[in-house]
Design an enzyme around this catalytic site. Sequence first.
Site, PDB file in Angstrom:
ATOM      1  N   ASP A   1       0.857  -1.194   0.000  1.00 27.72           N
ATOM      2  CA  ASP A   1       0.000   0.000   0.000  1.00 27.72           C
ATOM      3  C   ASP A   1       0.896   1.249   0.000  1.00 27.72           C
ATOM      4  O   ASP A   1       1.877   1.332   0.752  1.00 27.72           O
ATOM      5  CB  ASP A   1      -0.911  -0.014   1.231  1.00 27.72           C
TER       6      ASP A   1
ATOM      7  N   GLN B   1     -14.582   2.596   1.075  1.00 30.23           N
ATOM      8  CA  GLN B   1     -13.857   2.164  -0.125  1.00 30.23           C
ATOM      9  C   GLN B   1     -13.593   3.366  -1.022  1.00 30.23           C
ATOM     10  O   GLN B   1     -14.537   4.002  -1.509  1.00 30.23           O
ATOM     11  CB  GLN B   1     -14.657   1.104  -0.895  1.00 30.23           C
TER      12      GLN B   1
ATOM     13  N   HIS C   1     -10.301  -5.012  -3.469  1.00 26.89           N
ATOM     14  CA  HIS C   1      -9.012  -5.226  -2.819  1.00 26.89           C
ATOM     15  C   HIS C   1      -9.210  -5.596  -1.363  1.00 26.89           C
ATOM     16  O   HIS C   1     -10.173  -5.182  -0.731  1.00 26.89           O
ATOM     17  CB  HIS C   1      -8.101  -4.004  -2.937  1.00 26.89           C
TER      18      HIS C   1
ATOM     19  N   ASN D   1     -13.182  -3.180   2.320  1.00 20.91           N
ATOM     20  CA  ASN D   1     -14.217  -2.155   2.263  1.00 20.91           C
ATOM     21  C   ASN D   1     -15.040  -2.391   0.995  1.00 20.91           C
ATOM     22  O   ASN D   1     -14.478  -2.648  -0.075  1.00 20.91           O
ATOM     23  CB  ASN D   1     -13.590  -0.758   2.236  1.00 20.91           C
TER      24      ASN D   1
ATOM     25  N   HIS E   1      -7.257  -5.596   2.291  1.00 24.49           N
ATOM     26  CA  HIS E   1      -6.122  -5.045   3.040  1.00 24.49           C
ATOM     27  C   HIS E   1      -5.575  -6.098   3.991  1.00 24.49           C
ATOM     28  O   HIS E   1      -6.342  -6.766   4.694  1.00 24.49           O
ATOM     29  CB  HIS E   1      -6.568  -3.862   3.908  1.00 24.49           C
TER      30      HIS E   1
HETATM   31  P1  5GP Z   1      -9.834   1.700   0.317  1.00 24.41           P
HETATM   32  O1  5GP Z   1     -10.161   2.842   1.223  1.00 24.41           O
HETATM   33  O2  5GP Z   1     -10.388   1.890  -1.076  1.00 24.41           O
HETATM   34  O3  5GP Z   1     -10.221   0.370   0.905  1.00 24.41           O
HETATM   35  O4  5GP Z   1      -8.262   1.671   0.231  1.00 24.41           O
HETATM   36  C1  5GP Z   1      -7.529   2.013  -0.895  1.00 24.41           C
HETATM   37  C2  5GP Z   1      -6.070   1.824  -0.554  1.00 24.41           C
HETATM   38  O5  5GP Z   1      -5.328   1.912  -1.738  1.00 24.41           O
HETATM   39  C3  5GP Z   1      -5.528   2.875   0.427  1.00 24.41           C
HETATM   40  O6  5GP Z   1      -4.966   2.224   1.548  1.00 24.41           O
HETATM   41  C4  5GP Z   1      -4.485   3.606  -0.411  1.00 24.41           C
HETATM   42  O7  5GP Z   1      -3.354   3.982   0.344  1.00 24.41           O
HETATM   43  C5  5GP Z   1      -4.127   2.592  -1.472  1.00 24.41           C
HETATM   44  N1  5GP Z   1      -3.729   3.178  -2.749  1.00 24.41           N
HETATM   45  C6  5GP Z   1      -4.403   4.132  -3.442  1.00 24.41           C
HETATM   46  N2  5GP Z   1      -3.758   4.430  -4.572  1.00 24.41           N
HETATM   47  C7  5GP Z   1      -2.659   3.629  -4.607  1.00 24.41           C
HETATM   48  C8  5GP Z   1      -1.592   3.469  -5.552  1.00 24.41           C
HETATM   49  O8  5GP Z   1      -1.518   4.124  -6.598  1.00 24.41           O
HETATM   50  N3  5GP Z   1      -0.637   2.566  -5.258  1.00 24.41           N
HETATM   51  C9  5GP Z   1      -0.679   1.819  -4.116  1.00 24.41           C
HETATM   52  N4  5GP Z   1       0.320   0.960  -3.921  1.00 24.41           N
HETATM   53  N5  5GP Z   1      -1.662   1.931  -3.206  1.00 24.41           N
HETATM   54  C10 5GP Z   1      -2.643   2.826  -3.449  1.00 24.41           C
END
Ligand code: 5GP
Length: 136
Positions: free
Chosen positions: A31, A94, A100, A87, A102
Amino acid sequence: MTEKCIFCEIANGRIPSVRVYEDADFIAFMDINPTSDGHLLLITRSHYKTTSEVPDKQLAKALPLAKKLALAAQLGVGSEGYNILINNGPVSGQLVEHWHLHIIPRKDKSEFPMKAGQPADLTKLPFIAASIRDNL
Ligand code: 5GP
Ligand code: ZN
């Protein structure tokens, strides 16, 4: 899918990521904005928005894979436990609408992110349960 999906771009290699694992269906990478050291994201190669859209066959592979990755992350960073979190939908937090999971290694209980719950209203609980049962 669409060029707008950042995780599709990561899956097809157009956006770089630090990968730790990949196979025909899944990719796991670090992440970019980690909640803790070793925070990993496991994504499907194909674009699905939420768990509800992911075919059961892939979901059946996802949890054993998450377990393997979580144990490796735990050993890799020396944590004592981990959260596995998905999420589903913007109201759940999300931000990236590509499925995805985590994997968040945990060393310190104070890092724990979820709000403590409130005692349930026991007069409402059976009705909420019934409305869920009716939709199974
Ligand atoms: P969500 O809130 O959608 O469950 O989490 C999205 C996750 O994706 C977040 O923890 C964020 O830091 C990660 N993320 C968003 N954009 C990128 C990216 O371009 N590269 C990587 N490696 N992680 C990302
Ligand atoms: Zn996507």
